[in-house]
Design a protein around this motif. Structure first.
Motif, PDB file in Angstrom:
ATOM      1  N   THR A   6      -8.272 -17.228  41.267  1.00 40.96           N
ATOM      2  CA  THR A   6      -7.194 -17.913  40.553  1.00 40.96           C
ATOM      3  C   THR A   6      -7.629 -19.337  40.206  1.00 40.96           C
ATOM      4  O   THR A   6      -8.464 -19.918  40.899  1.00 40.96           O
ATOM      5  CB  THR A   6      -5.903 -17.941  41.394  1.00 40.96           C
ATOM      6  OG1 THR A   6      -6.161 -18.588  42.642  1.00 40.96           O
ATOM      7  CG2 THR A   6      -5.367 -16.540  41.629  1.00 40.96           C
ATOM      8  N   PRO A   7      -7.074 -19.881  39.143  1.00 46.00           N
ATOM      9  CA  PRO A   7      -7.476 -21.223  38.709  1.00 46.00           C
ATOM     10  C   PRO A   7      -7.344 -22.300  39.790  1.00 46.00           C
ATOM     11  O   PRO A   7      -8.124 -23.254  39.807  1.00 46.00           O
ATOM     12  CB  PRO A   7      -6.542 -21.513  37.533  1.00 46.00           C
ATOM     13  CG  PRO A   7      -6.161 -20.169  37.006  1.00 46.00           C
ATOM     14  CD  PRO A   7      -6.110 -19.276  38.211  1.00 46.00           C
ATOM     15  N   ASP A   8      -6.412 -22.143  40.710  1.00 49.61           N
ATOM     16  CA  ASP A   8      -6.246 -23.139  41.771  1.00 49.61           C
ATOM     17  C   ASP A   8      -7.135 -22.869  42.982  1.00 49.61           C
ATOM     18  O   ASP A   8      -7.130 -23.621  43.955  1.00 49.61           O
ATOM     19  CB  ASP A   8      -4.785 -23.235  42.208  1.00 49.61           C
ATOM     20  CG  ASP A   8      -4.209 -21.905  42.676  1.00 49.61           C
ATOM     21  OD1 ASP A   8      -4.969 -20.944  42.930  1.00 49.61           O
ATOM     22  OD2 ASP A   8      -2.970 -21.822  42.794  1.00 49.61           O
ATOM     23  N   TYR A  96       0.899 -16.071  38.784  1.00 52.62           N
ATOM     24  CA  TYR A  96      -0.443 -15.904  38.202  1.00 52.62           C
ATOM     25  C   TYR A  96      -0.476 -14.808  37.141  1.00 52.62           C
ATOM     26  O   TYR A  96      -1.533 -14.501  36.605  1.00 52.62           O
ATOM     27  CB  TYR A  96      -1.459 -15.566  39.294  1.00 52.62           C
ATOM     28  CG  TYR A  96      -1.604 -16.637  40.340  1.00 52.62           C
ATOM     29  CD1 TYR A  96      -2.304 -17.808  40.069  1.00 52.62           C
ATOM     30  CD2 TYR A  96      -1.031 -16.490  41.597  1.00 52.62           C
ATOM     31  CE1 TYR A  96      -2.439 -18.796  41.028  1.00 52.62           C
ATOM     32  CE2 TYR A  96      -1.154 -17.471  42.565  1.00 52.62           C
ATOM     33  CZ  TYR A  96      -1.860 -18.624  42.273  1.00 52.62           C
ATOM     34  OH  TYR A  96      -1.988 -19.604  43.224  1.00 52.62           O
ATOM     35  N   LYS A  98       0.390 -14.513  33.949  1.00 55.77           N
ATOM     36  CA  LYS A  98      -0.163 -14.845  32.640  1.00 55.77           C
ATOM     37  C   LYS A  98      -1.684 -14.986  32.715  1.00 55.77           C
ATOM     38  O   LYS A  98      -2.412 -14.431  31.894  1.00 55.77           O
ATOM     39  CB  LYS A  98       0.469 -16.128  32.099  1.00 55.77           C
ATOM     40  CG  LYS A  98      -0.013 -16.484  30.714  1.00 55.77           C
ATOM     41  CD  LYS A  98       0.703 -17.708  30.186  1.00 55.77           C
ATOM     42  CE  LYS A  98       0.173 -18.045  28.801  1.00 55.77           C
ATOM     43  NZ  LYS A  98       0.803 -19.252  28.276  1.00 55.77           N
ATOM     44  N   TRP A  99      -2.151 -15.732  33.704  1.00 57.58           N
ATOM     45  CA  TRP A  99      -3.597 -15.886  33.900  1.00 57.58           C
ATOM     46  C   TRP A  99      -4.251 -14.519  34.101  1.00 57.58           C
ATOM     47  O   TRP A  99      -5.256 -14.208  33.462  1.00 57.58           O
ATOM     48  CB  TRP A  99      -3.865 -16.783  35.119  1.00 57.58           C
ATOM     49  CG  TRP A  99      -5.264 -16.699  35.615  1.00 57.58           C
ATOM     50  CD1 TRP A  99      -6.355 -17.347  35.103  1.00 57.58           C
ATOM     51  CD2 TRP A  99      -5.753 -15.902  36.697  1.00 57.58           C
ATOM     52  NE1 TRP A  99      -7.482 -17.003  35.809  1.00 57.58           N
ATOM     53  CE2 TRP A  99      -7.140 -16.113  36.798  1.00 57.58           C
ATOM     54  CE3 TRP A  99      -5.144 -15.031  37.600  1.00 57.58           C
ATOM     55  CZ2 TRP A  99      -7.929 -15.490  37.756  1.00 57.58           C
ATOM     56  CZ3 TRP A  99      -5.935 -14.413  38.560  1.00 57.58           C
ATOM     57  CH2 TRP A  99      -7.310 -14.644  38.629  1.00 57.58           C
ATOM     58  N   GLN A 102      -4.665 -12.527  31.021  1.00 51.82           N
ATOM     59  CA  GLN A 102      -5.716 -13.044  30.139  1.00 51.82           C
ATOM     60  C   GLN A 102      -7.108 -12.615  30.578  1.00 51.82           C
ATOM     61  O   GLN A 102      -7.979 -12.414  29.740  1.00 51.82           O
ATOM     62  CB  GLN A 102      -5.648 -14.569  30.068  1.00 51.82           C
ATOM     63  CG  GLN A 102      -4.427 -15.049  29.328  1.00 51.82           C
ATOM     64  CD  GLN A 102      -4.239 -16.557  29.428  1.00 51.82           C
ATOM     65  OE1 GLN A 102      -4.822 -17.225  30.269  1.00 51.82           O
ATOM     66  NE2 GLN A 102      -3.387 -17.075  28.558  1.00 51.82           N
ATOM     67  N   ILE A 103      -7.328 -12.454  31.890  1.00 50.51           N
ATOM     68  CA  ILE A 103      -8.665 -12.045  32.326  1.00 50.51           C
ATOM     69  C   ILE A 103      -8.852 -10.544  32.162  1.00 50.51           C
ATOM     70  O   ILE A 103      -9.968 -10.075  32.024  1.00 50.51           O
ATOM     71  CB  ILE A 103      -8.995 -12.493  33.757  1.00 50.51           C
ATOM     72  CG1 ILE A 103      -8.082 -11.824  34.771  1.00 50.51           C
ATOM     73  CG2 ILE A 103      -8.963 -13.998  33.880  1.00 50.51           C
ATOM     74  CD1 ILE A 103      -8.569 -11.967  36.198  1.00 50.51           C
TER      75      ILE A 103
END
Length: 111
Positions: A6-8, A96, A98-99, A102-103
């Motif tokens: 995850t981005p975080d 998470y 939406k993220w 996208q992946i």
């Protein structure tokens, strides 16, 4: 890491499910020691299952849990912003989503 993170940096995703990362504030020596302990405990679980030794298996599972607690993968969260723990939840049902959408399926762990 072969799985998307995850981005975080709090979770990695396997088959669409979030799994908590180790505490990034652990120094490398301690992280390495705990990781070796975790791997040894996992091998002990496997060996106990092969031997059908329930007592040894239970002890090995406790050792796995202890190492994961110290790594920050279980127990109290290691982040300090008050966000809830989403460990083991499906990414598509969390903030998470939406993220994760996208992946997509192009990465290991996508659904």
């Amino acid at each position: 890491m072969k799985y998307p993170v995850t981005p975080d940096g709090r979770y990695f995703v396997v088959r669409g499910r979030l799994w908590r990362m180790s505490n990034p504030e652990l120094d490398e020596t301690k992280r390495s020691k705990l990781t070796k302990r975790l791997m040894a405990a996992r091998r002990a679980v496997r060996a106990a299952k092969i031997e059908n030794d329930r007592s040894a298996e239970a002890a090995a599972h406790r050792a796995v849990d202890g190492a994961k607690l110290e790594l920050g993968e279980r127990g109290p969260v290691w982040w300090k912003d008050g966000s809830p723990d989403l460990n083991r939840r499906m990414a598509k049902n969390t903030p998470y989503a939406k993220w994760f959408g996208q992946i997509g399926r192009s990465r290991p762990g996508g659904t």
